[in-house]
Design a protein around this motif. Structure first.
Motif, PDB file in Angstrom:
ATOM      1  N   GLY A  95       0.782  -1.231   0.000  1.00 10.70           N
ATOM      2  CA  GLY A  95       0.000   0.000   0.000  1.00 10.70           C
ATOM      3  C   GLY A  95       0.812   1.278   0.000  1.00 10.70           C
ATOM      4  N   ARG A  96       2.149   1.161   0.108  1.00  4.28           N
ATOM      5  CA  ARG A  96       3.010   2.351   0.104  1.00  4.28           C
ATOM      6  C   ARG A  96       3.735   2.457  -1.221  1.00  4.28           C
ATOM      7  NH1 ARG A  96       3.865  -0.238   4.996  1.00  4.28           N
ATOM      8  NH2 ARG A  96       3.196   0.896   6.865  1.00  4.28           N
ATOM      9  N   GLN A  97       3.697   3.635  -1.828  1.00  2.20           N
ATOM     10  CA  GLN A  97       4.348   3.816  -3.116  1.00  2.20           C
ATOM     11  C   GLN A  97       5.821   4.168  -2.914  1.00  2.20           C
ATOM     12  OE1 GLN A  97       2.239   6.462  -5.750  1.00  2.20           O
ATOM     13  NE2 GLN A  97       0.554   5.019  -6.021  1.00  2.20           N
ATOM     14  N   ARG A  98       6.672   3.459  -3.673  1.00  3.69           N
ATOM     15  CA  ARG A  98       8.114   3.680  -3.606  1.00  3.69           C
ATOM     16  C   ARG A  98       8.661   3.818  -5.022  1.00  3.69           C
ATOM     17  NH1 ARG A  98       8.759   4.493   1.917  1.00  3.69           N
ATOM     18  NH2 ARG A  98       8.015   2.670   3.099  1.00  3.69           N
ATOM     19  N   ILE A  99       9.469   4.847  -5.244  1.00  2.96           N
ATOM     20  CA  ILE A  99      10.190   4.969  -6.511  1.00  2.96           C
ATOM     21  C   ILE A  99      11.621   4.506  -6.252  1.00  2.96           C
ATOM     22  CG2 ILE A  99      11.061   6.527  -8.276  1.00  2.96           C
ATOM     23  CD1 ILE A  99       8.645   8.259  -7.930  1.00  2.96           C
ATOM     24  N   LEU A 100      12.007   3.440  -6.924  1.00  4.75           N
ATOM     25  CA  LEU A 100      13.333   2.860  -6.734  1.00  4.75           C
ATOM     26  C   LEU A 100      14.129   2.926  -8.020  1.00  4.75           C
ATOM     27  CD1 LEU A 100      12.426  -0.428  -4.771  1.00  4.75           C
ATOM     28  CD2 LEU A 100      13.002   1.819  -3.824  1.00  4.75           C
ATOM     29  N   LYS A 101      15.427   3.197  -7.883  1.00  3.92           N
ATOM     30  CA  LYS A 101      16.344   3.075  -9.007  1.00  3.92           C
ATOM     31  C   LYS A 101      16.949   1.678  -8.998  1.00  3.92           C
ATOM     32  CE  LYS A 101      17.763   7.892  -9.620  1.00  3.92           C
ATOM     33  NZ  LYS A 101      18.926   8.823  -9.709  1.00  3.92           N
ATOM     34  N   SER A 102      17.474   1.264 -10.143  1.00  5.77           N
ATOM     35  CA  SER A 102      18.088  -0.059 -10.229  1.00  5.77           C
ATOM     36  C   SER A 102      19.142  -0.213  -9.147  1.00  5.77           C
ATOM     37  CB  SER A 102      18.722  -0.267 -11.606  1.00  5.77           C
ATOM     38  OG  SER A 102      17.733  -0.232 -12.616  1.00  5.77           O
ATOM     39  N   GLY A 103      19.032  -1.283  -8.367  1.00 10.41           N
ATOM     40  CA  GLY A 103      19.969  -1.538  -7.280  1.00 10.41           C
ATOM     41  C   GLY A 103      19.470  -1.081  -5.926  1.00 10.41           C
ATOM     42  N   ASP A 104      18.404  -0.242  -5.892  1.00 12.23           N
ATOM     43  CA  ASP A 104      17.870   0.237  -4.619  1.00 12.23           C
ATOM     44  C   ASP A 104      17.045  -0.839  -3.920  1.00 12.23           C
ATOM     45  OD1 ASP A 104      19.028   2.657  -5.051  1.00 12.23           O
ATOM     46  OD2 ASP A 104      17.172   3.729  -5.544  1.00 12.23           O
ATOM     47  N   LYS A 105      17.027  -0.758  -2.593  1.00 11.34           N
ATOM     48  CA  LYS A 105      16.222  -1.654  -1.779  1.00 11.34           C
ATOM     49  C   LYS A 105      15.261  -0.826  -0.949  1.00 11.34           C
ATOM     50  CE  LYS A 105      16.676  -5.592   1.388  1.00 11.34           C
ATOM     51  NZ  LYS A 105      17.661  -6.471   2.091  1.00 11.34           N
ATOM     52  N   SER A 106      13.992  -1.183  -0.967  1.00  8.23           N
ATOM     53  CA  SER A 106      12.989  -0.422  -0.225  1.00  8.23           C
ATOM     54  C   SER A 106      13.061  -0.755   1.260  1.00  8.23           C
ATOM     55  CB  SER A 106      11.583  -0.761  -0.747  1.00  8.23           C
ATOM     56  OG  SER A 106      11.168  -2.025  -0.258  1.00  8.23           O
ATOM     57  N   PRO A 107      12.466   0.078   2.112  1.00  7.54           N
ATOM     58  CA  PRO A 107      12.439  -0.230   3.553  1.00  7.54           C
ATOM     59  C   PRO A 107      11.737  -1.553   3.859  1.00  7.54           C
ATOM     60  CG  PRO A 107      11.863   2.064   3.172  1.00  7.54           C
ATOM     61  CD  PRO A 107      11.904   1.409   1.824  1.00  7.54           C
ATOM     62  N   GLU A 108      10.875  -2.009   2.934  1.00  5.43           N
ATOM     63  CA  GLU A 108      10.169  -3.277   3.136  1.00  5.43           C
ATOM     64  C   GLU A 108      10.981  -4.482   2.693  1.00  5.43           C
ATOM     65  OE1 GLU A 108       7.515   0.144   2.710  1.00  5.43           O
ATOM     66  OE2 GLU A 108       8.993  -0.728   1.340  1.00  5.43           O
ATOM     67  N   GLY A 109      12.170  -4.236   2.125  1.00  7.30           N
ATOM     68  CA  GLY A 109      13.033  -5.341   1.731  1.00  7.30           C
ATOM     69  C   GLY A 109      12.923  -5.765   0.286  1.00  7.30           C
ATOM     70  N   VAL A 110      12.251  -4.976  -0.560  1.00  6.61           N
ATOM     71  CA  VAL A 110      12.126  -5.278  -1.982  1.00  6.61           C
ATOM     72  C   VAL A 110      13.255  -4.589  -2.738  1.00  6.61           C
ATOM     73  CG1 VAL A 110      10.674  -5.099  -4.042  1.00  6.61           C
ATOM     74  CG2 VAL A 110       9.631  -5.536  -1.803  1.00  6.61           C
ATOM     75  N   THR A 111      14.024  -5.339  -3.499  1.00  8.77           N
ATOM     76  CA  THR A 111      15.145  -4.788  -4.260  1.00  8.77           C
ATOM     77  C   THR A 111      14.787  -4.711  -5.736  1.00  8.77           C
ATOM     78  OG1 THR A 111      16.760  -5.721  -2.721  1.00  8.77           O
ATOM     79  CG2 THR A 111      17.579  -5.073  -4.892  1.00  8.77           C
ATOM     80  N   LEU A 112      15.010  -3.546  -6.338  1.00 10.09           N
ATOM     81  CA  LEU A 112      14.832  -3.398  -7.775  1.00 10.09           C
ATOM     82  C   LEU A 112      16.147  -3.771  -8.453  1.00 10.09           C
ATOM     83  CD1 LEU A 112      13.080  -2.488 -10.184  1.00 10.09           C
ATOM     84  CD2 LEU A 112      14.042  -0.193  -9.873  1.00 10.09           C
ATOM     85  N   LEU A 113      16.156  -4.907  -9.129  1.00  7.44           N
ATOM     86  CA  LEU A 113      17.374  -5.385  -9.785  1.00  7.44           C
ATOM     87  C   LEU A 113      17.611  -4.676 -11.109  1.00  7.44           C
ATOM     88  CD1 LEU A 113      16.902  -9.216  -9.156  1.00  7.44           C
ATOM     89  CD2 LEU A 113      18.269  -7.601  -7.816  1.00  7.44           C
ATOM     90  N   GLU A 114      16.514  -4.382 -11.813  1.00  8.51           N
ATOM     91  CA  GLU A 114      16.641  -3.787 -13.147  1.00  8.51           C
ATOM     92  C   GLU A 114      15.333  -3.122 -13.521  1.00  8.51           C
ATOM     93  OE1 GLU A 114      17.830  -5.348 -17.635  1.00  8.51           O
ATOM     94  OE2 GLU A 114      16.611  -6.614 -16.332  1.00  8.51           O
ATOM     95  N   ALA A 115      15.416  -1.992 -14.212  1.00 11.74           N
ATOM     96  CA  ALA A 115      14.236  -1.335 -14.763  1.00 11.74           C
ATOM     97  C   ALA A 115      14.554  -0.908 -16.189  1.00 11.74           C
ATOM     98  CB  ALA A 115      13.833  -0.129 -13.918  1.00 11.74           C
ATOM     99  N   THR A 116      13.674  -1.243 -17.117  1.00  8.59           N
ATOM    100  CA  THR A 116      13.817  -0.832 -18.510  1.00  8.59           C
ATOM    101  C   THR A 116      12.514  -0.160 -18.931  1.00  8.59           C
ATOM    102  OG1 THR A 116      12.895  -2.844 -19.512  1.00  8.59           O
ATOM    103  CG2 THR A 116      15.219  -2.908 -18.857  1.00  8.59           C
ATOM    104  N   THR A 117      12.401   0.167 -20.215  1.00  7.11           N
ATOM    105  CA  THR A 117      11.163   0.771 -20.698  1.00  7.11           C
ATOM    106  C   THR A 117      10.046  -0.247 -20.845  1.00  7.11           C
ATOM    107  OG1 THR A 117      11.908   0.481 -22.985  1.00  7.11           O
ATOM    108  CG2 THR A 117      12.374   2.607 -21.921  1.00  7.11           C
TER     109      THR A 117
END
Length: 211
Positions: A38-60
């Protein structure tokens, strides 16, 4: 640099791990907008959210995340709900279309392929143009006779290195490649379906990984 922005509101992909829910909301170049519990997070590639979700890669076209040690690819245009049961098994839920068919976007050898579930098909059935797009090597494939509505013809029997649907990934999946443009849509047959648990719940087809 030109900024590529793809944004889509509404639920398209959901990943649940225990009580944790992750939704892909938008893609911005190398960043992704995720809604986590329910919380919106904008992550860059390599970032980890406070909830423990890691964005490994983002493309178009997609985002690849890691949740609780499991990797998941999320796209904006695949109407698939992928989740993990409390036992940690990947689960995919499919809703039928107006004709009662279950359609899905799968990933074959890393490439996206629209498919339609066909419990009457022995294996995954692929037309020749799609096989060429996937770069499948038919030179050493075994030819087998098959029966179609137009009579008996031949097809190539091959093994696909990997087939991924939501969070379910199987290796060495048997497939038949036809020598023409039949079937129009790739059929997801029992070479995949027999290796997952499958049930219907109020018109929704549920596929669950066995491992």
């Amino acid at each position: 640099m030109r900024s590529y922005i793809l944004f889509l509101f509404g639920l398209l992909i959901t990943v649940e791990v225990g009580a944790q829910q992750v939704q892909l909301k938008g893609l911005f170049g190398d960043s992704a907008l995720l809604e986590i519990d329910g919380r919106q997070r904008i992550l860059k590639s390599g970032d980890k959210s406070p909830e423990g979700v890691t964005l490994l890669e983002a493309t178009t076209s997609h985002a690849r995340i890691n949740v609780a040690g499991r990797e998941q690819k999320l796209t904006l245009d695949a109407p698939i709900a992928a989740s993990y049961t409390k036992a940690g098994k990947a689960e995919v839920r499919l809703s039928a279309d107006s004709l009662g068919h279950y359609s899905i976007d799968a990933w074959v050898n890393g490439m996206r392929v629209p498919m339609m579930v066909d419990t009457g098909a022995t294996s995954i059935s692929i037309n020749y143009p799609t096989a060429r797009r996937l770069g499948l090597n038919l030179n050493s494939a075994r030819k087998i006779p098959i029966s179609t509505a137009n009579g008996v013809t031949s097809a190539y029997l091959i093994n696909l290195s990997s087939v991924t649907i939501g969070g379910i990934k199987l290796h060495n999946v048997a497939a038949t490649v036809h020598s023409d443009d039949f079937p129009r849509v790739v059929l997801l047959g029992n070479s995949f379906l027999s290796r997952v648990d499958m049930e219907q719940q109020n018109g929704v087809l549920v596929l669950r990984a066995r491992h």
